[in-house]
Design a protein around this motif. Structure first.
Motif, PDB file in Angstrom:
ATOM      1  N   ARG A 261     -10.664   9.844  -4.298  1.00  0.00           N
ATOM      2  CA  ARG A 261      -9.428   9.614  -4.047  1.00  0.00           C
ATOM      3  C   ARG A 261      -8.515   9.532  -5.090  1.00  0.00           C
ATOM      4  O   ARG A 261      -7.514  10.157  -4.767  1.00  0.00           O
TER       5      ARG A 261
ATOM      6  N   ASN B 272       5.764   8.378   5.213  1.00  0.00           N
ATOM      7  CA  ASN B 272       4.678   7.573   5.424  1.00  0.00           C
ATOM      8  C   ASN B 272       4.595   6.930   6.594  1.00  0.00           C
ATOM      9  O   ASN B 272       5.491   5.781   6.708  1.00  0.00           O
TER      10      ASN B 272
ATOM     11  N   GLY C 250       0.940  -1.172   0.024  1.00  0.00           N
ATOM     12  CA  GLY C 250       0.040   0.142   0.052  1.00  0.00           C
ATOM     13  C   GLY C 250       0.656   1.094  -0.044  1.00  0.00           C
ATOM     14  O   GLY C 250       2.106   1.223  -0.728  1.00  0.00           O
ATOM     15  N   GLY C 251      -0.038   2.394   0.694  1.00  0.00           N
ATOM     16  CA  GLY C 251       0.703   3.801   0.445  1.00  0.00           C
ATOM     17  C   GLY C 251       2.511   3.769   1.248  1.00  0.00           C
ATOM     18  O   GLY C 251       2.972   4.597   0.511  1.00  0.00           O
TER      19      GLY C 251
ATOM     20  N   ARG D 106       4.428   2.659  -1.897  1.00  0.00           N
ATOM     21  CA  ARG D 106       4.356   3.823  -2.432  1.00  0.00           C
ATOM     22  C   ARG D 106       5.189   4.892  -2.269  1.00  0.00           C
ATOM     23  O   ARG D 106       6.186   5.398  -3.202  1.00  0.00           O
TER      24      ARG D 106
ATOM     25  N   THR E  17     -15.981   6.029  -3.886  1.00  0.00           N
ATOM     26  CA  THR E  17     -15.264   6.923  -3.006  1.00  0.00           C
ATOM     27  C   THR E  17     -13.935   7.117  -3.960  1.00  0.00           C
ATOM     28  O   THR E  17     -13.228   8.024  -3.641  1.00  0.00           O
ATOM     29  N   ARG E  18     -13.351   6.119  -4.831  1.00  0.00           N
ATOM     30  CA  ARG E  18     -12.349   6.190  -5.484  1.00  0.00           C
ATOM     31  C   ARG E  18     -12.476   7.519  -6.401  1.00  0.00           C
ATOM     32  O   ARG E  18     -11.308   7.666  -6.858  1.00  0.00           O
TER      33      ARG E  18
ATOM     34  N   ASN F  62      -1.058   1.898  -5.721  1.00  0.00           N
ATOM     35  CA  ASN F  62      -1.240   1.518  -4.344  1.00  0.00           C
ATOM     36  C   ASN F  62      -0.946  -0.088  -4.127  1.00  0.00           C
ATOM     37  O   ASN F  62      -1.218  -0.626  -3.231  1.00  0.00           O
TER      38      ASN F  62
ATOM     39  N   ASP G 165     -16.451   0.913  -5.910  1.00  0.00           N
ATOM     40  CA  ASP G 165     -16.312   1.785  -4.991  1.00  0.00           C
ATOM     41  C   ASP G 165     -16.398   3.208  -5.432  1.00  0.00           C
ATOM     42  O   ASP G 165     -15.361   3.806  -5.763  1.00  0.00           O
TER      43      ASP G 165
ATOM     44  N   ARG H  39      -7.519  13.072  -5.286  1.00  0.00           N
ATOM     45  CA  ARG H  39      -6.665  13.596  -4.035  1.00  0.00           C
ATOM     46  C   ARG H  39      -5.355  13.129  -4.253  1.00  0.00           C
ATOM     47  O   ARG H  39      -4.477  13.882  -4.247  1.00  0.00           O
ATOM     48  N   PHE H  40      -5.125  11.815  -4.937  1.00  0.00           N
ATOM     49  CA  PHE H  40      -3.845  11.355  -5.264  1.00  0.00           C
ATOM     50  C   PHE H  40      -2.928  12.156  -6.282  1.00  0.00           C
ATOM     51  O   PHE H  40      -1.973  12.393  -6.422  1.00  0.00           O
TER      52      PHE H  40
ATOM     53  N   ASP I 103       2.109   5.160   7.964  1.00  0.00           N
ATOM     54  CA  ASP I 103       1.085   4.103   7.901  1.00  0.00           C
ATOM     55  C   ASP I 103       1.906   2.997   7.367  1.00  0.00           C
ATOM     56  O   ASP I 103       1.704   2.705   6.274  1.00  0.00           O
TER      57      ASP I 103
ATOM     58  N   ARG J 279      -8.051  -6.120  -5.514  1.00  0.00           N
ATOM     59  CA  ARG J 279      -9.444  -5.386  -5.046  1.00  0.00           C
ATOM     60  C   ARG J 279      -9.120  -3.816  -4.701  1.00  0.00           C
ATOM     61  O   ARG J 279      -9.934  -3.097  -4.402  1.00  0.00           O
ATOM     62  N   ARG J 280      -7.949  -3.350  -4.986  1.00  0.00           N
ATOM     63  CA  ARG J 280      -7.648  -2.057  -4.534  1.00  0.00           C
ATOM     64  C   ARG J 280      -7.701  -0.990  -5.670  1.00  0.00           C
ATOM     65  O   ARG J 280      -8.038  -1.449  -6.755  1.00  0.00           O
ATOM     66  N   ASP J 281      -7.351   0.248  -5.155  1.00  0.00           N
ATOM     67  CA  ASP J 281      -8.022   1.301  -5.931  1.00  0.00           C
ATOM     68  C   ASP J 281      -7.161   1.689  -7.216  1.00  0.00           C
ATOM     69  O   ASP J 281      -7.515   1.361  -8.219  1.00  0.00           O
TER      70      ASP J 281
ATOM     71  N   ARG K 236      -1.914  15.364  -4.629  1.00  0.00           N
ATOM     72  CA  ARG K 236      -1.190  15.198  -3.716  1.00  0.00           C
ATOM     73  C   ARG K 236       0.302  14.813  -4.295  1.00  0.00           C
ATOM     74  O   ARG K 236       1.296  15.517  -3.883  1.00  0.00           O
TER      75      ARG K 236
END
Ligand code: CTP
Length: 406
Positions: free
Chosen positions: A156, A29, A17-18, A21, A152-153, A110, A150, A159-160, A31, A104-106, A163
Motif C-alpha cells: 500500500r 473519491n 479515511g481516503g 485525504r 500488506t501495508r 489516511n 500488517d 501504491r499511495f 468511497d 490502527r490505520r496505515d 498514485r
C-alpha cells in the motif's frame, strides 16, 4: 443529516479515511467512510429512517453499509473504546475512541477526520500530522510496528506513493526495509497479495510502482525469480501502448488491465513457474486457465510468427484468424505488447479490429432447407464458409448459398 442523527443518539460521527485525504488533495473519491463513536449499526438504522435507503449490517464487525436508491454507498464503522466508555468521567480523553480507531490505520494521510455533528460540523481533526504530510507529500506510518502488524501495508505504501506522486518518508522507508528483512510478507496469503498487486497494476504509474516494489525487494515474495528489470519495464511500456491503442478503438469491450500487466510481469518465468505463482496467488479458475493454457500458447505462437514473418509472403486472413481465435483479449494485448515486428502488429491489429467479428449468415436450419443432412459435416461447412468470408471471397447471403451449393 448524519450529524443530526448522531446528535439524537448522543454519538459523535466523523468522515474519515481516503475520502478526506482526497478532498484535501482535490481528487475525486466516491468511497465515503463514516466512523461513529458508539454503535455504528444503530446509527445506520436510525439514519435509514430519515430517508429512502437500504442498510446492510455486519453484526460481527459492528459495521453497516447504507445503500441509496442510485446505488451510492456509504460505509459506517463503530469506534469503541471499552476503557473510556464513560467519557464524562474522563473529560481529558475527548475523542478517545476515534483517535484510538485512527491509530490502527496505515498512514498519517489516511487518518484525517472531519466532524459531522452540527455543533462542530466540518471541523478537521488531525491527531497524527496528516495535514503536514499531505503538504510534505510524504507517506508516513503512525508507529514503528505498522508494517509488522500488517505487511500488506508495504504494498500500500508503494501504491499511495505512486498514485499521489508522494515520497515514502525516511523513517518509514527504514521500517519497510526491516519488515522485508524480517520476511514479514511471508505471513500473508497469496490471495491478499494478489489483492494488493491487482490494485498496483491498475494504477496509472504502474511502471514506476513496479520499479519501487522491486527496489524494496517485495516482488521476491511473490516468486524468487520475479524481478522488474529493464526488459520487463520496456514490456510494460509496450503493454501501456497496446492498451491505449485498444481503448481508442472504443469497442466498449471490458478487459482487465491488471491481468495484461500480470502476464508481462510473468514474462521472465517459465510456463511452469507462472502456473505455480498463479496457483499460489489464488487466481480465479478462469484466470488460472489463462495462465496455464493461453499464456504458453501465446508464447509459442509468438516464436512461430516471429520466425515466419521474415520468410513467407503475406498470410491469408483466414490463417491470421485461426492463429488468434479463442484467445482472451488480455492475451491478445499481451501479444501486441510483445510484438517487436511490424508484420506481427499488423496481423494482430487486423484480427482485433476486423477479423474476429466476422460471422457467417447461414445457420443449421438454412443448411437443412438447402437439402443437407444434419451431422458432422455441418461444422466443416461452417468453417469453410467462415474462411471464404474472411478471405473476402463471399459477402452476401446469396454468396453463401452459392458457395455451399458449389
Ligand atoms: N487501512 C489500513 N491498513 C490496511 C488497509 C486499510 O490501515 N491494510 C485503512 C486505511 O487507513 C484506509 C482505510 O483503512 O484509509 C480504508 O481502506 P481502503 O478503502 O483500502 O483505503 P483508501 O484510503 O480508501 O484507498 P483507495 O483510495 O485506494 O480506496
Amino acid at each position: 443529516e448524519f450529524g443530526a442523527v448522531a446528535d439524537q443518539l448522543g454519538m459523535q460521527a466523523y468522515l474519515v479515511g481516503g475520502f478526506v485525504r482526497d478532498l484535501l488533495l482535490r481528487q475525486q473519491n466516491l468511497d465515503v467512510d463514516i466512523v461513529v463513536e458508539g454503535d455504528g449499526i444503530a446509527f445506520a438504522e436510525a439514519f435509514a429512517k430519515t430517508t429512502t435507503c437500504r442498510v446492510r449490517t455486519h453484526e460481527k464487525f459492528g459495521t453497516a453499509v447504507i445503500v441509496f436508491p442510485d446505488g451510492f454507498k456509504i460505509d459506517i464503522a463503530s469506534a469503541r473504546l471499552e476503557y473510556y466508555d464513560k467519557p464524562a468521567a474522563l473529560p481529558q480523553v475527548e475523542h478517545a475512541s476515534i483517535r484510538h480507531d485512527l491509530y490502527r490505520r496505515d498512514f498519517t494521510i489516511n487518518t484525517l477526520t472531519i466532524s459531522l455533528n452540527p455543533d462542530h460540523f466540518g471541523q478537521m481533526l488531525d491527531f497524527f500530522g496528516g495535514q503536514r504530510d499531505l503538504k510534505d507529500k510524504a507517506i508516513r506510518v503512525l508507529h514503528n510496528l505498522s508494517f509488522i502488524e500488517d505487511p500488506t501495508r508495504l504494498f500500500r505504501a508503494v501504491r499511495f506513493e505512486q498514485r499521489l506522486g508522494f515520497k515514502i518518508g525516511k523513517q518509514t522507508e527504514r521500517l519497510m526495509r526491516s519488515a522485508v528483512q524480517l520476511r514479514s510478507v511471508k505471513q500473508i496469503s497469496g490471495l491478499r497479495i494478489l489483492h494488493e498487486l491487482k490494485q498496483i497494476l491498475d494504477e496509472s504509474r504502474v511502471v514506476a510502482a513496479l520499479g519501487r516494489l522491486d527496489q524494496f525487494d517485495l516482488l521476491t515474495f511473490i516468486d524468487a525469480k520475479l524481478h522488474f528489470d529493464q526488459s520487463t519495464a520496456s514490456l510494460f511500456v509496450a503493454a501501456e501502448r497496446a492498451s491505449s491503442w485498444f481503448d481508442l478503438l472504443y469497442t466498449g469491450e471490458a478487459y482487465r488491465r491488471w491481468l495484461l500487466y500480470l502476464f508481462c510481469l510473468f514474462d521472465n518465468l517459465s510456463n511452469k513457474g507462472a502456473a505455480k505463482v498463479s496457483r499460489w496467488l489464488g487466481m480465479s479458475p478462469a484466470d488460472h486457465t489463462l495462465v496455464l493454457e493461453q499464456l504458453p500458447k501465446a508464447k509459442m505462437l509468438l516464436k512461430r510468427l516471429r520466425h515466419r514473418s521474415s520468410k513467407l509472403p503475406h498470410p491469408q486472413n483466414s490463417e491470421i484468424y485461426f492463429w488468434f481465435d479463442g484467445l482472451a483479449i488480455e492475451i491478445i494485448l499481451y501479444l501486441m505488447a510483445c510484438s517487436d515486428q511490424e508484420n506481427l502488429r499488423r496481423w494482430l491489429s487486423l484480427y482485433t479490429t476486423e477479423l474476429r467479428k466476422e460471422k457467417i449468415i447461414l445457420n443449421g436450419d438454412d443448411l437443412i432447407t438447402l437439402g443437407f443432412k444434419p451431422g458432422r459435416s455441418f461444422q466443416e461447412i461452417f468453417i469453410a464458409l467462415l474462411k471464404a468470408r474472411l478471405n473476402q471471397e463471399i459477402q452476401t447471403r446469396d454468396d453463401e448459398i452459392g458457395f455451399v451449393k458449389a
